[in-house]
Design a protein around this motif. Structure first.
Motif, PDB file in Angstrom:
ATOM      1  N   MET A  28       2.014   6.919  -6.775  1.00  0.00           N
ATOM      2  CA  MET A  28       0.927   7.819  -7.154  1.00  0.00           C
ATOM      3  C   MET A  28       1.271   9.278  -6.881  1.00  0.00           C
ATOM      4  SD  MET A  28      -2.716   6.042  -6.208  1.00  0.00           S
ATOM      5  CE  MET A  28      -2.324   5.505  -4.553  1.00  0.00           C
ATOM      6  N   ILE A  29       1.930   9.526  -5.740  1.00  0.00           N
ATOM      7  CA  ILE A  29       2.152  10.910  -5.308  1.00  0.00           C
ATOM      8  C   ILE A  29       3.583  11.371  -5.575  1.00  0.00           C
ATOM      9  CG2 ILE A  29       2.037  12.498  -3.367  1.00  0.00           C
ATOM     10  CD1 ILE A  29      -0.669  11.389  -4.363  1.00  0.00           C
ATOM     11  N   ARG A  30       4.542  10.706  -4.985  1.00  0.00           N
ATOM     12  CA  ARG A  30       5.913  11.192  -5.081  1.00  0.00           C
ATOM     13  C   ARG A  30       6.484  11.016  -6.489  1.00  0.00           C
ATOM     14  NH1 ARG A  30       5.918  14.782  -1.985  1.00  0.00           N
ATOM     15  NH2 ARG A  30       8.098  14.994  -2.600  1.00  0.00           N
ATOM     16  N   VAL A  31       6.361   9.811  -7.052  1.00  0.00           N
ATOM     17  CA  VAL A  31       6.877   9.579  -8.400  1.00  0.00           C
ATOM     18  C   VAL A  31       6.036  10.342  -9.422  1.00  0.00           C
ATOM     19  CG1 VAL A  31       7.294   7.833 -10.179  1.00  0.00           C
ATOM     20  CG2 VAL A  31       7.894   7.363  -7.792  1.00  0.00           C
ATOM     21  N   GLY A  32       4.715  10.329  -9.223  1.00  0.00           N
ATOM     22  CA  GLY A  32       3.851  11.073 -10.133  1.00  0.00           C
ATOM     23  C   GLY A  32       4.206  12.546 -10.179  1.00  0.00           C
ATOM     24  N   GLY A  33       4.476  13.149  -9.017  1.00  0.00           N
ATOM     25  CA  GLY A  33       4.856  14.563  -8.973  1.00  0.00           C
ATOM     26  C   GLY A  33       6.179  14.833  -9.661  1.00  0.00           C
ATOM     27  N   LEU A  34       7.159  13.933  -9.470  1.00  0.00           N
ATOM     28  CA  LEU A  34       8.460  14.106 -10.120  1.00  0.00           C
ATOM     29  C   LEU A  34       8.354  13.977 -11.628  1.00  0.00           C
ATOM     30  CD1 LEU A  34      10.825  12.149  -7.692  1.00  0.00           C
ATOM     31  CD2 LEU A  34      10.860  14.611  -8.145  1.00  0.00           C
ATOM     32  N   ILE A  35       7.536  13.043 -12.101  1.00  0.00           N
ATOM     33  CA  ILE A  35       7.361  12.881 -13.549  1.00  0.00           C
ATOM     34  C   ILE A  35       6.718  14.128 -14.146  1.00  0.00           C
ATOM     35  CG2 ILE A  35       6.070  11.605 -15.303  1.00  0.00           C
ATOM     36  CD1 ILE A  35       6.586   9.066 -13.687  1.00  0.00           C
ATOM     37  N   MET A  36       5.699  14.663 -13.470  1.00  0.00           N
ATOM     38  CA  MET A  36       5.061  15.891 -13.947  1.00  0.00           C
ATOM     39  C   MET A  36       6.057  17.040 -13.984  1.00  0.00           C
ATOM     40  SD  MET A  36       1.346  15.633 -12.048  1.00  0.00           S
ATOM     41  CE  MET A  36       1.217  17.393 -11.953  1.00  0.00           C
ATOM     42  N   GLN A  37       6.868  17.144 -12.935  1.00  0.00           N
ATOM     43  CA  GLN A  37       7.859  18.217 -12.879  1.00  0.00           C
ATOM     44  C   GLN A  37       8.892  18.059 -13.990  1.00  0.00           C
ATOM     45  OE1 GLN A  37      11.285  19.788  -9.830  1.00  0.00           O
ATOM     46  NE2 GLN A  37       9.494  18.793  -8.924  1.00  0.00           N
ATOM     47  N   SER A  82       0.829  -1.208   0.000  1.00  0.00           N
ATOM     48  CA  SER A  82       0.000   0.000   0.000  1.00  0.00           C
ATOM     49  C   SER A  82       0.863   1.258   0.000  1.00  0.00           C
ATOM     50  CB  SER A  82      -0.919  -0.024   1.219  1.00  0.00           C
ATOM     51  OG  SER A  82      -1.721   1.120   1.278  1.00  0.00           O
ATOM     52  N   ASN A  83       1.942   1.246   0.798  1.00  0.00           N
ATOM     53  CA  ASN A  83       2.836   2.408   0.853  1.00  0.00           C
ATOM     54  C   ASN A  83       3.485   2.680  -0.500  1.00  0.00           C
ATOM     55  OD1 ASN A  83       2.280   2.678   3.546  1.00  0.00           O
ATOM     56  ND2 ASN A  83       4.274   2.005   4.283  1.00  0.00           N
ATOM     57  N   LEU A  84       3.923   1.617  -1.179  1.00  0.00           N
ATOM     58  CA  LEU A  84       4.562   1.800  -2.481  1.00  0.00           C
ATOM     59  C   LEU A  84       3.558   2.290  -3.515  1.00  0.00           C
ATOM     60  CD1 LEU A  84       7.079  -1.174  -2.763  1.00  0.00           C
ATOM     61  CD2 LEU A  84       7.592   1.256  -2.493  1.00  0.00           C
ATOM     62  N   ASP A  85       2.317   1.815  -3.431  1.00  0.00           N
ATOM     63  CA  ASP A  85       1.283   2.341  -4.334  1.00  0.00           C
ATOM     64  C   ASP A  85       1.168   3.854  -4.172  1.00  0.00           C
ATOM     65  OD1 ASP A  85       0.697  -0.184  -5.277  1.00  0.00           O
ATOM     66  OD2 ASP A  85      -1.072  -0.463  -4.008  1.00  0.00           O
ATOM     67  N   GLU A  86       1.074   4.305  -2.922  1.00  0.00           N
ATOM     68  CA  GLU A  86       0.938   5.743  -2.670  1.00  0.00           C
ATOM     69  C   GLU A  86       2.204   6.494  -3.067  1.00  0.00           C
ATOM     70  OE1 GLU A  86      -0.003   8.782   1.041  1.00  0.00           O
ATOM     71  OE2 GLU A  86      -0.824   6.745   1.065  1.00  0.00           O
ATOM     72  N   PHE A  87       3.359   5.892  -2.823  1.00  0.00           N
ATOM     73  CA  PHE A  87       4.628   6.527  -3.191  1.00  0.00           C
ATOM     74  C   PHE A  87       4.671   6.800  -4.689  1.00  0.00           C
ATOM     75  CE2 PHE A  87       9.055   6.102  -4.661  1.00  0.00           C
ATOM     76  CZ  PHE A  87       9.652   7.107  -3.928  1.00  0.00           C
TER      77      PHE A  87
END
Length: 710
Positions: free
Chosen positions: A60-69, A53-58
């Motif tokens: 979704m949020i952390r990696v997703g934000g870096l890719i967008m940036q 569950s933690n990796l799913d959220e990681f």
């Protein structure tokens, strides 16, 4: 690190640890809990599901934000000087190792241990004829009706693949030998482990007979019965895949006419975010993989080929079986004095108990019931004029919300509630509660423009004689009766006049228009919390320079704020002794000569999620303790409404220092010591020293106090 040419240059990126990599190190510590044989077997399985569950959220949020940036070209360097692309490259290397190691451990260690304990995870091909007949019947009666195969051809566009879904990529062949691609979603509404009829095991020494539990993977059951979904066709092959979509969307509040409607749209939009991770089995054929990559528009570097299970959350059904010999022994929270007499004799009200002195509750060791009863008594009491509350994550079937509804509906109380719609992944639940509260006439607001309201505050206004008395609950955790049994949090009940006045001013700030910049006792972000914390750290530095021994103890979830981190380095250089109990992310490197040799960082996981935030300053002997909702992160200090409240009662200060913080610092069983390179290692008890597990100590003390009081 000690040999760095300019170790005292606090702007040197090498002195800091990347937030994302530190967060992945935390996930490794979760995996260590799954590997720890001191934990009961099913609790180790639980930690694997938490990791998943933690990796799913990681992602979704952390990696997703870096890719967008990275895609936007707006490069914002991390605290350790890395670009988004550099961070993504390192994340991918660490994440694939973490995914592979967790699956290998499951297959090589946990699964055989489960087998030996009578919990059998069977492959479909290993089922007996009788078991297969039962499972196939389950497929026809329960599974088949909810399956929807979706074709992909010139007449059918590529189907939408929902976030966190487990799917089958299927190749079928018609009578003319033409091949066709189809996608089938594994229903999330069904358990991904199908129970097979259980049987009695061998008799234990205590005379009881445990059951053997049998499960088979739903994915395999569906795969074995695919012919029923494609009549007249030949199923050539089927391969599973699991996707994660970007859920890190900015909320454009300035353009939103209605925040409630905007958040509903934001929840819908999340379902269609870009794919940031796809997990497949290593044997997926290249041509099928190409179909998915091309149509889902995935960066090939975001495809992770691993062994199963693709989703560790699939193991969750194991946690519900009645094998208590494989779980943590049950712990029943206690109600201690002065509240116990309120509940047992009903002679005095909870308000009377609070007037005798501030009451500290450490959950889950102390029951959450007094917090709910505080609200219920406020709802019923004819002297109570108003109830005001902030709600961040309250969960389903919330007694807190039900009590607020009752206070308004049945007793006509004035009730004002701030519901934080931007509480990530709780948006839908909070939208529902907000609408329900509004329908009953509760004054509902959604917080301040551009800020999340993360503070945990409840205010009860009561008429007593000719005056008004304010009763307040302040806490470090959410008003959620379920997580209060699973998360370690601390709350305080008080009728301190100045705190009450501060909380009234806080609600005016949250629900109306207020430019108030000063509070009597509360530290409120983004108004004065950063400045006050900074001043308290600087005070320890100055006292140390004057010959006093400065001493700081912080317990929190995360330390990533650059300014606070630099200030702690400066305090260490001045000789201040600093102890950090940081559960998750820590960007500070402890133990570097000339920089941070006076800083010790430990992380504690264990049975309960360590969630409280405590900030202790020795202050030349006039100790200052602050507690509340804020971690030391830029978002908490700059972009959220957070509250830290002071502990001023000498009795409670001594209790927190000696019976809470000291115990955490003594932990040599579950605590892991952080090293300058960012790695963590279990603290090994010195020879002859007592083994201390902080959480077990708190459980023992809670129940022993009840015995002593009786």
């Amino acid at each position: 690190m000690a040999e760095n040419k300019s170790p005292l240059n606090l702007d040197n990126p090498k002195l800091y640890i990347n937030r994302e990599l530190s967060l992945l190190q935390f996930q490794y510590r979760v995996l260590e809990e799954a590997k720890d044989p001191r934990n009961p077997l099913l609790e180790r399985v639980k930690f694997l599901t938490i990791l998943g569950s933690n990796l799913d959220e990681f992602f979704m949020i952390r990696v997703g934000g870096l890719i967008m940036q990275n895609n936007s070209g707006m490069i914002d360097l991390s605290i350790d000087g890395k670009t988004p692309a550099e961070q993504l490259a390192e994340i991918r290397k660490v994440a694939i190792n973490l995914m592979e190691e967790s699956r290998q451990y499951f297959h090589n260690v946990l699964k055989p241990e489960l087998e030996n304990a009578g919990v059998h995870l069977l492959d479909y091909n290993d089922l007996t004829d009788r078991q297969r007949e039962s499972v196939d019947g389950y497929f026809k009666d329960v599974v088949f009706p909810v399956l929807t195969p979706l074709a992909f051809d010139p007449g059918h566009p590529f189907p939408h693949i929902s976030n966190l879904s487990l799917n089958l990529a299927i190749l079928v062949k018609d009578t003319d030998e033409n091949r066709h691609f189809a996608r089938l979603k594994i229903p999330a509404s069904l358990p991904w482990l199908v129970p097979v009829k259980r049987s009695s095991g061998s008799t234990r020494k205590d005379g009881t007979v445990p059951y053997n539990h049998y499960f088979v993977w739903l994915l395999q059951v569906i795969t074995a019965n695919l012919g029923d979904l494609f009549p007249g066709m030949e199923v050539v092959e089927a391969h599973p895949f699991h996707i994660t979509r970007n859920a890190d969307f900015e909320i454009q509040e300035l353009e939103a006419v209605d925040l409630l409607e905007m958040m509903e749209e934001n929840v819908r939009k999340r379902r269609f975010g870009d794919v940031v991770r796809m997990m497949v089995y290593k044997d997926m054929p290249k041509y099928l993989l190409e179909i998915l990559v091309e149509n889902l528009k995935i960066n090939r570097r975001d495809v992770y080929a691993i062994e199963g299970p693709l989703s560790l959350r699939a193991l969750s059904p194991l946690l519900k079986i009645d094998r208590y010999d494989l779980k943590d022994r049950p712990f029943v929270p206690v109600i201690r004095e002065p509240l116990r007499s309120v509940f047992e004799t009903h002679e005095n009200s909870i308000f009377h108990a609070i007037r005798q002195g501030n009451i500290l509750l450490q959950h889950p060791y102390d029951s959450f019931t007094p917090v709910i009863e505080f609200l219920r008594e406020a709802a019923r009491d004819p002297k109570v004029l108003a109830i005001k509350m902030t709600l961040y994550r309250v969960g389903n079937n919330s007694p807190v919300v039900e009590t607020l509804l009752q206070a308004r509906r049945d007793y006509g109380k004035q009730v004002a509630v701030l519901v934080e719609l931007k509480a990530r992944f709780d948006e839908e639940s909070n939208i529902g509660w907000a609408r329900m509260l509004e329908q009953e006439g509760v004054h509902v607001t959604y917080g301040l423009m551009g800020l999340k309201t993360h503070s945990k505050v409840c205010l009860v206004v009561r008429r007593e004689g000719e005056s008004i008395k304010r009763y307040v609950h302040l806490g470090t955790g959410n008003y959620n009766h379920i997580t209060a049994q699973l998360y370690e949090d601390i709350g305080m009940l008080t009728c301190d006049d100045e705190i009450g006045a501060d909380v009234s001013d806080l609600f005016n700030y949250l629900t109306g228009y207020s430019l108030k910049q000063d509070y009597n006792k509360l530290l409120v972000a983004p108004i004065n919390l950063r400045q006050k914390l900074t001043a308290l750290i600087q005070n320890e530095i100055e006292l140390t320079r004057q010959g006093e021994q400065g001493h700081i103890i912080f317990k929190m979830n995360a330390l990533v704020d650059p300014e606070i981190t630099r200030l702690l380095y400066q305090a260490s250089q001045a000789g201040v002794k600093i102890y950090l109990v940081t559960r998750g992310v820590c960007s500070l490197r402890p133990g570097i000569k000339g920089l941070s040799e006076n800083i010790r960082v430990v992380s504690i996981l264990g049975r309960f999620l360590e969630h409280s935030r405590i900030y202790y300053f020795r202050n030349g002997g006039n100790e200052t303790i602050l507690m509340g909702s804020a971690d030391l992160m830029p978002r908490n200090l700059n972009r959220r409404v957070e509250v830290l409240f002071p502990i001023e009662d000498p009795r409670l200060i001594r209790h927190i220092r000696e019976n809470i913080l000291k115990i955490y610092l003594m932990d040599n069983t579950k605590a892991r010591l952080m090293h300058p390179d960012g790695s963590y290692h279990y603290i090994i008890p010195k020879k002859g020293h007592q083994q201390v597990n902080a959480q077990e100590w708190f459980m023992r003390m809670a129940h022993s106090s009840m015995v002593e009081e009786k």
